[in-house]
Design a protein around this motif. Structure first.
Motif, PDB file in Angstrom:
ATOM      1  N   GLY A   1       0.818  -1.224   0.000  1.00  0.00           N
ATOM      2  CA  GLY A   1       0.000   0.000   0.000  1.00  0.00           C
ATOM      3  C   GLY A   1       0.842   1.259   0.000  1.00  0.00           C
ATOM      4  N   SER A   2       2.124   1.115   0.358  1.00  0.00           N
ATOM      5  CA  SER A   2       2.978   2.306   0.463  1.00  0.00           C
ATOM      6  C   SER A   2       3.638   2.680  -0.865  1.00  0.00           C
ATOM      7  CB  SER A   2       4.045   2.090   1.532  1.00  0.00           C
ATOM      8  OG  SER A   2       5.011   1.167   1.054  1.00  0.00           O
ATOM      9  N   ILE A   3       3.529   1.823  -1.877  1.00  0.00           N
ATOM     10  CA  ILE A   3       4.191   2.139  -3.157  1.00  0.00           C
ATOM     11  C   ILE A   3       3.155   2.542  -4.201  1.00  0.00           C
ATOM     12  CG2 ILE A   3       6.219   0.687  -2.722  1.00  0.00           C
ATOM     13  CD1 ILE A   3       5.007  -1.477  -4.448  1.00  0.00           C
ATOM     14  N   SER A   4       3.632   3.142  -5.285  1.00  0.00           N
ATOM     15  CA  SER A   4       2.690   3.658  -6.288  1.00  0.00           C
ATOM     16  C   SER A   4       1.984   2.505  -7.015  1.00  0.00           C
ATOM     17  CB  SER A   4       3.421   4.539  -7.298  1.00  0.00           C
ATOM     18  OG  SER A   4       4.139   3.723  -8.187  1.00  0.00           O
ATOM     19  N   ILE A   5       0.893   2.835  -7.678  1.00  0.00           N
ATOM     20  CA  ILE A   5       0.063   1.807  -8.326  1.00  0.00           C
ATOM     21  C   ILE A   5       0.854   1.056  -9.397  1.00  0.00           C
ATOM     22  CG2 ILE A   5      -1.947   1.527  -9.833  1.00  0.00           C
ATOM     23  CD1 ILE A   5      -3.077   3.993  -8.188  1.00  0.00           C
ATOM     24  N   LYS A   6       1.592   1.815 -10.216  1.00  0.00           N
ATOM     25  CA  LYS A   6       2.347   1.174 -11.301  1.00  0.00           C
ATOM     26  C   LYS A   6       3.477   0.319 -10.744  1.00  0.00           C
ATOM     27  CE  LYS A   6       1.151   3.571 -15.388  1.00  0.00           C
ATOM     28  NZ  LYS A   6       1.582   4.141 -16.645  1.00  0.00           N
ATOM     29  N   GLU A   7       4.102   0.803  -9.664  1.00  0.00           N
ATOM     30  CA  GLU A   7       5.170   0.005  -9.032  1.00  0.00           C
ATOM     31  C   GLU A   7       4.576  -1.265  -8.433  1.00  0.00           C
ATOM     32  OE1 GLU A   7       7.987   3.822  -7.806  1.00  0.00           O
ATOM     33  OE2 GLU A   7       6.689   2.899  -6.314  1.00  0.00           O
TER      34      GLU A   7
END
Lengths: 328, 200
Positions: free
Chosen positions: B116-122
């Motif tokens: 949940g802490s990283i971007s959607i694409k990542e």
């Protein structure tokens, strides 16, 4: 390649352990149910195809459509509010009644009614050669509520030959929104090169044009010798439910009088039996201007009348706000 | 029964578990129903368009591409839902209730929070790589990227962020919870380890 190597190196970390555990987790056994659901879909395929095409062309629930609806509705409301509408607005009522000139008793009964003294009287000769006195009374907008009462009083006098009521209307074109809101008119006067008389005439003309009666204008000089306009508008000189915003620019001095009237706030007895402090509190509450202090409201009482004068001078500019009125 | 449906379920079966896990992990930041909704919409889309898939060898990457696109759609709707009273996704009440809850304790929770802490694409890239087992070349196709290097750097960035998040979380954990997270699974051994701790 360097990046790939470093990436491979990073893989031997805690995150790998977490992903490994997650991959191994095989707690879900819902595939048979999903397969059953898919096979049920197959039986509804014809219907499904129709829905598919419907969804493609008429998916009105998509966010784009909803945003477009919201925008269109807003644009429609703005356009509708600004659409000019023409309406007939009552300006005055004219009550006309006729009496035989020789009918002294009727003439006396009429003269006993106080309000008939304002009526215009003309003498006409009828076909039979009798002379007839024709009375005409114009009731302005603020007196329209009394029309029926006056008619009833006239009908109760038996000697009156005819009684006619002629309503006077005017065509007014204005945007829809102004119909819904209290009326307010704005007058801007540039008095820089006007003499006192010219300015007085201009103010009175502009205000009378907007339905104000009995306006009195006088001038004073301030400490620096500059002209300050004093405008007196009697309480009953303004049509009810109408506001005004008058700005007079005289050199670098700007005088501004603004009044926004609301229903129920202009009753003649509203200050009756009230102390000065109570009146100040009432006015501060009505005006809702936090910059007006109790000491800005001057109250004078004369012959049972209450004179209210609210004066506020701006600190950074020469703006001067003044509200004057007298109330019985 | 149509041959197409048979073939579709035949191809879906081996991918179903990873697809469900992929949806669960993708939607770890959203409500518990989100993963089910995304999977249902993806299955519908895939089922509708299965006839148009010319090369069935590519079913796996094709299906995961659909899931990824449906997940992006879900997020977009979730964004608009804040401003407009959008309905829930077009869900079919007959769709089975799935086990979409990731492990809410220990490592499952940690992974969910980290993702949940990283971007959607990542998140999408790292899950396609780690959970679904796609190659970088395949991820490039699924994510509609122009170059492999952009996928590589995205994966590298995602991993770095996950590492930092996990390290930070672990350093904030009380001692006994750290030990608990490293337990061996042997209840007798764990009890023996706990006795001296409770005596102190």
């Amino acid at each position: 390649m360097k990046q790939s190597n470093s990436y491979r190196k990073q893989r031997t970390e805690k995150a790998d352990q977490l992903f490994e555990e997650f991959r191994k987790d095989n707690s879900d056994n819902s595939f048979p149910e999903v397969e059953k659901w898919l096979r049920n879909l197959e039986s509804d395929k014809l219907n499904f195809k129709d829905k598919k095409s419907e969804r493609k062309f008429f998916n009105m629930r998509s966010p784009k459509f909803k945003l477009a609806y919201a925008f269109l509705i807003l644009a429609f409301i703005v356009a509708a509010c600004n659409y000019p509408v023409t309406q007939q607005e009552p300006v005055a009522d004219v009550i006309k009644w006729t009496v035989n000139v020789n009918d002294k008793a009727t003439a006396e009964s009429i003269s006993n009614l106080e309000w008939t003294k304002k009526a215009m009287l003309s003498i006409k000769t009828a076909d039979a050669g009798n002379e007839i006195a024709e009375y005409s009374l114009v009731l302005m907008k603020e007196d329209l509520g009394n029309t029926q009462k006056y008619l009833d009083q006239l009908k109760s006098i038996s000697g009156i030959i005819t009684i006619d009521l002629v309503p006077l209307n005017e065509k007014v074109t204005r945007p829809v929104y102004s119909l819904a809101l209290n009326e307010i008119f704005k007058v801007d006067i540039n008095a820089s090169n006007m003499s006192d008389d010219e300015l007085k005439n201009e103010i009175i003309t502009q205000l009378e044009k907007n339905g104000m009666q009995g306006v009195q204008v006088s001038f004073e000089k301030n400490a620096e010798g500059r002209r300050i306009s004093k405008i007196f508008i009697p309480e009953n000189g303004i049509r009810s439910n109408i506001g005004f915003d008058l700005t007079i620019k005289d050199g670098d001095i700007v005088n501004r009088i603004k009044e926004i009237r609301k229903d129920g706030k202009s009753e003649p007895d509203r200050f009756k039996d009230k102390t000065d402090d109570e009146i100040r509190n009432m006015l501060m509450e009505e005006l809702g201007d936090k910059n007006i202090n109790p000491e800005d409201i001057k109250i004078t009482r004369k012959d049972g009348k209450v004179m209210v004068n609210i004066k506020k001078k701006g600190i950074e500019t020469n703006d001067e706000f003044e509200f004057k009125g007298d109330v019985k | 029964m149509s041959k197409n449906t048979d073939r579709f379920t035949e191809l879906l079966k081996p991918e179903y578990s990873s697809a469900l896990k992929y949806c669960n992990a993708l939607c770890s930041k959203y409500s518990h129903d989100a993963a089910g909704d995304v999977l249902q919409q993806s299955l519908l889309k895939a089922f509708e368009n299965f006839g148009a898939l010319s090369d069935q060898e590519k079913f796996r990457s094709w299906f995961f591409k659909i899931i990824t696109r449906e997940f992006y759609n879900y997020i977009r709707k979730d964004f608009w839902r804040k401003f407009l009273p959008l309905d829930q996704m077009d869900s079919d009440s007959s769709f089975p209730k799935l086990n979409t809850r990731m492990d809410e304790n220990g490592n499952g929770l940690l992974l969910r929070k980290a993702l949940g802490s990283i971007s959607i694409k990542e998140r999408t890239a790292i899950l396609l790589f780690e959970v679904a087992g796609f190659s970088i070349e395949e991820i490039k196709e699924i994510q509609n990227e122009n170059s492999i290097s952009s996928v590589k750097s995205r994966l590298s960035r995602a991993r770095k962020k996950l590492r930092e998040f996990i390290e930070n979380e672990e350093s904030n954990l009380p001692n006994h919870q750290k030990q608990k997270s490293n337990n061996s699974g042997d209840i007798n051994n764990e009890t023996i380890k706990l006795i001296p701790e409770t005596e102190n």
